[in-house]
Design an enzyme around this catalytic site. Sequence first.
Site, mmCIF file in Angstrom:
data_model
loop_
_atom_site.group_PDB
_atom_site.id
_atom_site.type_symbol
_atom_site.label_atom_id
_atom_site.label_comp_id
_atom_site.label_asym_id
_atom_site.label_seq_id
_atom_site.Cartn_x
_atom_site.Cartn_y
_atom_site.Cartn_z
ATOM 1 C CB SER A 1 5.471 -1.364 -1.426
ATOM 2 O OG SER A 1 5.238 -1.402 -2.809
ATOM 3 C CG ASP B 1 7.381 5.812 -4.506
ATOM 4 O OD1 ASP B 1 7.442 5.028 -5.478
ATOM 5 O OD2 ASP B 1 6.787 5.550 -3.456
ATOM 6 C CG HIS C 1 8.595 2.145 -4.314
ATOM 7 N ND1 HIS C 1 7.450 2.641 -3.736
ATOM 8 C CD2 HIS C 1 8.465 0.783 -4.290
ATOM 9 C CE1 HIS C 1 6.655 1.638 -3.390
ATOM 10 N NE2 HIS C 1 7.254 0.499 -3.705
#
Length: 301
Positions: free
Chosen positions: A159, A243, A275
């Site tokens: 991320s 995601d 995600h």
Amino acid sequence: MDTDIAHDFSPFFVVHKNGTIKRLMGSSPIPAPQTLNGAKTKDVTVSSDPKITVRIFLPESASPGQKLPVVFYIHGGAFTIESALSIAYSSYVASVASKCNAIAISVDYRLAPEAPIPACYDDSWEALKWVVSHVAGSGPDPWINEHGDFTRFYVAGDSAGANIANTIAIWVSTKGLGCDVKISGMILACPFFGHEVELDKIWKYCCCEETGVNDPRLNPAASPDLLAKLACERVLVFTAERDFLRERGVTYYKALEKSEWKGEVESVETEGEEHVFHLIKQDSEKAGDVMEKINSFINHK
């Protein structure tokens, strides 16, 4: 909506009118030293001003003097939540160390908005320089001196951590580390890159610099000349079908593939997942598949 809230960045954090910041998610810290998922842990202060800590993970199975790949890991959390010292990240990076038979170093950078962007990049860069100071076996940490094999040196993140990893891998070329170390590979999981103003409101609020959506740190695909300077030989990009940031990872992969960068890039997508599922559901079969792919990437299986 709470009338006392001035800025709402749910599900990550809110800012109250009096300036108080309340984080809405993130896992609790877990102390070191201890053994976790097959790896011994300890914390080391890299810098006191600003305070930058790294958590080091060494496989329990490592024998004296055994040389292992070095993995520099950068945690995610939209630049604003989580920690290298948290339960979620400590357990995950410990598993990376034990299952990939590597020594891993995870950086606990300062979080925005209290420490505005670019603090997260600067802290990660300082931690990276500290790690590579061990290349000759004479750095400040005995674990890294004894076990670190810098001919097998990897940078990884998920991320926002994947975003930071990309930038510092470019900085290795543009700024230099002051020593002869090459990054063997970079692993990016569910990367947080930008291209849409609305989705990037956290960046706009947290960054203390006047930048737009094409800032190369936020949106590296918009700067192919900089991507071509990426200081590693191989890149592995993980995306997840469900995601909300999937397209950003795909866009990055395609941009890197089309750039003049001379390395090899591979993209792996997991169907039906969201995600950072590999972090949230660490014991799942699909998370295990991701770990095995990371192991193969690091150890060339």
